[in-house]
Enzyme design. Structure first.
Site, PDB file in Angstrom:
ATOM      1  N   HIS A  77       0.826  -1.213   0.000  1.00  0.00           N
ATOM      2  CA  HIS A  77       0.000   0.000   0.000  1.00  0.00           C
ATOM      3  C   HIS A  77       0.857   1.258   0.000  1.00  0.00           C
ATOM      4  CE1 HIS A  77       0.402   0.710   4.432  1.00  0.00           C
ATOM      5  NE2 HIS A  77       0.313  -0.592   4.548  1.00  0.00           N
ATOM      6  N   ASP A  79       0.015   4.366   1.183  1.00  0.00           N
ATOM      7  CA  ASP A  79      -0.130   5.319   2.288  1.00  0.00           C
ATOM      8  C   ASP A  79       0.663   4.883   3.506  1.00  0.00           C
ATOM      9  OD1 ASP A  79      -2.034   3.162   2.492  1.00  0.00           O
ATOM     10  OD2 ASP A  79      -2.997   4.237   4.139  1.00  0.00           O
ATOM     11  N   ASP A 116       6.251   0.916   6.829  1.00  0.00           N
ATOM     12  CA  ASP A 116       4.927   0.326   6.678  1.00  0.00           C
ATOM     13  C   ASP A 116       4.100   1.299   5.855  1.00  0.00           C
ATOM     14  OD1 ASP A 116       2.454  -0.870   6.933  1.00  0.00           O
ATOM     15  OD2 ASP A 116       2.171  -0.324   9.029  1.00  0.00           O
ATOM     16  N   GLU A 146      -4.838   2.157   2.969  1.00  0.00           N
ATOM     17  CA  GLU A 146      -4.884   0.913   3.749  1.00  0.00           C
ATOM     18  C   GLU A 146      -5.035   1.195   5.227  1.00  0.00           C
ATOM     19  OE1 GLU A 146      -3.057  -2.511   6.043  1.00  0.00           O
ATOM     20  OE2 GLU A 146      -2.500  -0.390   5.965  1.00  0.00           O
ATOM     21  N   GLU A 147      -4.333   2.220   5.704  1.00  0.00           N
ATOM     22  CA  GLU A 147      -4.214   2.423   7.144  1.00  0.00           C
ATOM     23  C   GLU A 147      -5.486   2.945   7.810  1.00  0.00           C
ATOM     24  OE1 GLU A 147      -1.903   1.230   8.701  1.00  0.00           O
ATOM     25  OE2 GLU A 147      -0.022   1.293   7.609  1.00  0.00           O
ATOM     26  N   ASP A 170       3.649  -6.804   3.123  1.00  0.00           N
ATOM     27  CA  ASP A 170       3.249  -5.924   4.222  1.00  0.00           C
ATOM     28  C   ASP A 170       3.304  -6.609   5.585  1.00  0.00           C
ATOM     29  OD1 ASP A 170       2.354  -3.617   5.467  1.00  0.00           O
ATOM     30  OD2 ASP A 170       0.239  -3.986   5.035  1.00  0.00           O
ATOM     31  N   HIS A 458       3.544   2.555  13.280  1.00  0.00           N
ATOM     32  CA  HIS A 458       2.470   3.488  13.650  1.00  0.00           C
ATOM     33  C   HIS A 458       2.876   4.409  14.801  1.00  0.00           C
ATOM     34  CE1 HIS A 458      -0.887   0.668  11.867  1.00  0.00           C
ATOM     35  NE2 HIS A 458       0.117   0.904  11.040  1.00  0.00           N
TER      36      HIS A 458
END
Length: 484
Positions: A77, A79, A116, A146-147, A170, A458
């Site tokens: 992904h 983003d 990520d 995605e997030e 991922d 994150h």
């Protein structure tokens, strides 16, 4: 070239990783990275297109002699989660991520790194460029958003892909391949704001929780890390016995991250100030002792604020909010009875904020068992509604059921053993991978997920183990070479 990547291998992967670190790509704001991927593909003479949602598909022909091998799609992904430390000056809409190399770790300067899933994007771009590799026909799928909801994958058309085998890049543990993942939903709540004038004879103060590690609300949910929202609610509840009044409460900013910081503006009776300050100090000692070595840097502070006019929540609303926060579960609900060490079901108290009209909260629930997602969602919603809030659920996303007889899994296991002389671990993950959604859109898709080792995703402590990137790269190339 960024000094942080100088001399690292594979050079092409690190070149592209540094390039995309310069490009803003927060979730729902992927326009610049979409343009970059399309331009790179076209400069390499490859076919590339997007759908109306922003997903990008690039195709690369097979290397000589490999034209009859089954097509494989590499997927990641575009983003990233955009988190920063409060003191860090950084505008994610325009400022590049500053790469920092610390020994074997690639990190960022006070922000999330974006590995990520930037490492998947960089890997695909490198394979697109490298004409020396041996592989069958390839597709490269770059999904968006995605997030914050997996909306890119959720909106894939059933005719967008041709390949019947998908390698999702991922996952975050080199040496492991993932064959299943959890599904999830969010449960949201809102209390209509009802306020009073700030009482006379009070001191305006900020109560703050800081210094926690936070992390991914799926991958790190079993680490027993502190949740800033749960902690601040605990302290506020203790202070309520002294007559404090709550003006605002804020904490967390991502539904899929364990909140690291929280703040509340409160009015404290002047005659109770010393007692309140002592209580906050005691709370810090108690919670630090409970968290131990897991979150040793926890700081709970109470500081006087400049005099300014504020409104405070009505007592009834303050009580409802604090009691609800106390009642909400956070953390592991159930471990898997089939896969040792796998979290089966969990819930995360994710965000809270005070707006001009409401106090709003978001929580996230995950499970590899669909019925258990619904059960824990109903539990959280019931607590919200008992606390007088309006509650709702998001649509959520499906899980991915493991297939231990997968053909690509067999290729991967043999490839890893040939390369490194040991077995790769076969796992399921307590996080939402796009494989679940793509598998629903493309029934029968043979799928596998893997990647280099990442930690603290994150969060601004996100880091990638440099030595695992080359191992992951060679593993991926080996799978492509060994596909029949």
């Amino acid at each position: 070239m960024s000094a942080a990547i100088e001399g690292l291998k594979p050079a092409l992967v690190w070149k592209y990783f540094a390039e995309i670190a310069k490009i803003p790509r927060c979730s729902k704001h992927e326009e610049a990275i979409i343009k970059y991927v399309l331009a790179t593909a076209r400069n390499l003479g490859l076919q590339a297109r997007t759908d109306k949602f922003g997903n990008v598909l690039v195709q690369k022909p097979a290397s000589a002699g490999r034209e009859k091998v089954g097509m494989v799609v590499l997927q990641g992904h575009l983003d990233m989660v955009c988190e920063k430390n409060k003191e860090t000056v950084h505008d994610f809409s325009k400022d590049p991520i500053q790469l920092v190399r610390k020994g074997n770790m690639m990190m960022a300067n006070g922000t999330t790194l974006g590995a990520d899933n930037g490492i998947a994007v960089a890997t695909s771009l490198a394979i697109m460029e490298d004409r020396t590799l041996e592989h069958g026909p390839l597709e490269f799928l770059f999904t968006v958003d995605e997030e914050t909801g997996l909306t890119g994958a959720s909106n894939l058309g059933s005719d967008f892909l041709t390949a019947k085998t998908l390698l999702n890049l991922d996952s975050e543990e080199e040496g492991a391949v993932y064959v299943g993942c959890s599904g999830g939903k969010n449960t949201l709540a809102s209390w209509k704001l009802a306020v009073d004038a700030a009482p006379a004879g009070t001191v305006l103060a900020e109560l703050k929780i800081a210094g926690l590690k936070g992390g991914h609300s799926g991958l790190e949910i079993d680490k027993n890390r502190g949740n800033s929202i749960k902690i601040i609610a605990r302290v506020l509840t203790a202070l309520a016995s002294m007559g404090i009044r709550l003006a605002t409460i804020e904490g967390g900013n991502k539904h899929n991250a364990i909140p690291r910081e929280a703040e509340a503006i409160v009015c404290i009776p002047k005659k109770k100030w010393d007692d309140a300050a002592k209580l906050v100090s005691v709370c810090q000692d108690v919670v630090r002792a409970e968290l131990g070595s897991v979150d040793p840097d926890l700081a709970i502070t109470l500081t006087v604020q400049k005099n300014k006019k504020v409104k405070v929540l009505k007592k009834a609303l303050q009580t409802k909010v604090l009691q609800t926060l106390a009642a909400l579960p956070h953390g592991v609900i159930k471990m898997s009875s089939d896969i040792p060490g796998l979290v089966e079901t969990s819930t995360n108290v994710a965000t809270i904020k005070t707006t001009k009209k409401a106090v709003e909260m978001a929580t996230s629930q995950r499970s590899s068992v669909a019925s258990e997602i619904m059960d824990v969602c109903h539990t959280v919603r019931a607590i919200f509604e008992l606390g007088g809030a309006e509650a709702s659920h998001t649509d959520g996303y499906p899980g991915w059921k493991p297939d231990l007889n997968s053909p690509v899994l067999k290729v991967a296991k043999q490839t890893y053993k040939n390369l490194y002389g040991k077995e790769t671990e076969v796992k399921a993950i307590h996080a939402g991978l796009e494989c679940g959604i793509i598998g629903e859109r493309y029934p029968g898709m043979d799928m596998l997920s893997f990647g280099p080792t990442l930690e603290m995703v994150h969060s601004p402590e996100e880091r990638m183990h440099i030595d695992t990137v080359e191992k992951y790269w060679n593993f991926l190339l080996g799978i492509l070479k060994n596909m029949k």
